[in-house]
Scaffold this motif. Structure first.
Motif, PDB file in Angstrom:
ATOM      1  N   VAL A   1       0.576  -1.185  -0.117  1.00  0.00           N
ATOM      2  CA  VAL A   1      -0.394   0.189  -0.395  1.00  0.00           C
ATOM      3  C   VAL A   1       0.853   0.855  -0.057  1.00  0.00           C
ATOM      4  O   VAL A   1       0.701   2.310  -0.460  1.00  0.00           O
ATOM      5  CB  VAL A   1      -1.288   0.384   1.499  1.00  0.00           C
ATOM      6  CG1 VAL A   1      -1.875   1.743   1.613  1.00  0.00           C
ATOM      7  CG2 VAL A   1      -1.895  -1.206   1.078  1.00  0.00           C
ATOM      8  N   LEU A   2       1.927   1.326   0.783  1.00  0.00           N
ATOM      9  CA  LEU A   2       2.868   2.618   1.111  1.00  0.00           C
ATOM     10  C   LEU A   2       3.371   3.028  -0.657  1.00  0.00           C
ATOM     11  O   LEU A   2       3.760   3.043  -0.925  1.00  0.00           O
ATOM     12  CB  LEU A   2       3.842   2.171   2.103  1.00  0.00           C
ATOM     13  CG  LEU A   2       3.193   2.408   3.493  1.00  0.00           C
ATOM     14  CD1 LEU A   2       3.977   1.975   4.586  1.00  0.00           C
ATOM     15  CD2 LEU A   2       2.686   3.539   3.506  1.00  0.00           C
TER      16      LEU A   2
ATOM     17  N   GLN B   1       1.217   3.915  -3.161  1.00  0.00           N
ATOM     18  CA  GLN B   1       0.097   5.730  -2.376  1.00  0.00           C
ATOM     19  C   GLN B   1       2.202   6.282  -3.074  1.00  0.00           C
ATOM     20  O   GLN B   1       1.790   7.558  -3.417  1.00  0.00           O
ATOM     21  CB  GLN B   1       0.544   5.278  -0.890  1.00  0.00           C
ATOM     22  CG  GLN B   1      -0.850   5.369  -0.755  1.00  0.00           C
ATOM     23  CD  GLN B   1      -0.789   5.089   0.881  1.00  0.00           C
ATOM     24  OE1 GLN B   1       0.629   5.592   2.169  1.00  0.00           O
ATOM     25  NE2 GLN B   1      -2.362   5.530   1.644  1.00  0.00           N
ATOM     26  N   GLU B   2       2.857   5.869  -2.746  1.00  0.00           N
ATOM     27  CA  GLU B   2       4.249   6.741  -3.461  1.00  0.00           C
ATOM     28  C   GLU B   2       4.329   6.740  -4.745  1.00  0.00           C
ATOM     29  O   GLU B   2       4.609   8.470  -5.396  1.00  0.00           O
ATOM     30  CB  GLU B   2       5.927   6.060  -3.237  1.00  0.00           C
ATOM     31  CG  GLU B   2       7.162   6.502  -3.564  1.00  0.00           C
ATOM     32  CD  GLU B   2       6.655   7.858  -3.125  1.00  0.00           C
ATOM     33  OE1 GLU B   2       7.646   8.591  -3.910  1.00  0.00           O
ATOM     34  OE2 GLU B   2       6.669   8.222  -1.450  1.00  0.00           O
TER      35      GLU B   2
ATOM     36  N   CYS C   1       1.458   6.373  -6.662  1.00  0.00           N
ATOM     37  CA  CYS C   1       0.851   7.765  -6.757  1.00  0.00           C
ATOM     38  C   CYS C   1       1.000   8.832  -7.221  1.00  0.00           C
ATOM     39  O   CYS C   1       0.651   9.735  -7.226  1.00  0.00           O
ATOM     40  CB  CYS C   1      -0.677   7.063  -5.875  1.00  0.00           C
ATOM     41  SG  CYS C   1      -1.691   5.631  -6.771  1.00  0.00           S
ATOM     42  N   ARG C   2       1.694   9.470  -6.327  1.00  0.00           N
ATOM     43  CA  ARG C   2       2.080  10.347  -5.827  1.00  0.00           C
ATOM     44  C   ARG C   2       2.930  10.431  -7.050  1.00  0.00           C
ATOM     45  O   ARG C   2       3.332  12.210  -7.001  1.00  0.00           O
ATOM     46  CB  ARG C   2       2.935  10.712  -5.119  1.00  0.00           C
ATOM     47  CG  ARG C   2       1.838  10.858  -3.212  1.00  0.00           C
ATOM     48  CD  ARG C   2       2.889  11.476  -1.778  1.00  0.00           C
ATOM     49  NE  ARG C   2       3.467  10.055  -1.801  1.00  0.00           N
ATOM     50  CZ  ARG C   2       3.726   9.017  -0.964  1.00  0.00           C
ATOM     51  NH1 ARG C   2       1.757   9.380   0.094  1.00  0.00           N
ATOM     52  NH2 ARG C   2       4.050   8.444  -0.062  1.00  0.00           N
TER      53      ARG C   2
END
Length: 105
Positions: free
Chosen positions: A9-10, A13-14, A16-17
């Protein structure tokens, strides 16, 4: 498994950023390029300028940009001609100076 899922997930998320940042960069570049195209193209949309002084300023800037481009093209043409003469032309006075000599035909 929970730790692995949290790590994924992390990581997602990274990613996605990073993609969001890249998207913003590309959007900004698209806006910049559209502005350049509008400057050179004079489309109906860009001609919706509301004042005569703005049109006059655009006209002056466009003429200056065209003259600058034409100067650069002329300079490049001269450089290409000089490069092509280097093999065959010699100075009419000293017979061994490079083609940049002022006394060439």
């Amino acid at each position: 498994e929970v730790e692995l899922a949290k790590g994924q997930v992390l990581s997602l998320q990274e990613r996605c950023r990073e993609l969001e940042s890249s998207k913003q960069h590309h959007e900004a570049e698209g806006i910049r390029l559209k502005g350049k195209l509008d400057f050179w193209e004079a489309s109906d949309e860009s001609l919706a300028v509301s004042s005569e002084p703005a049109v006059s300023a655009w006209d002056s800037a466009l003429r200056e940009a065209c003259q600058s481009s034409l100067r650069r093209l002329a300079d490049r043409r001269v450089a290409l001609r000089v490069a092509s003469y280097k093999e065959v032309a010699v100075c009419k006075i000293c017979y061994d100076r490079p083609v940049s000599c002022a006394l060439l035909p």
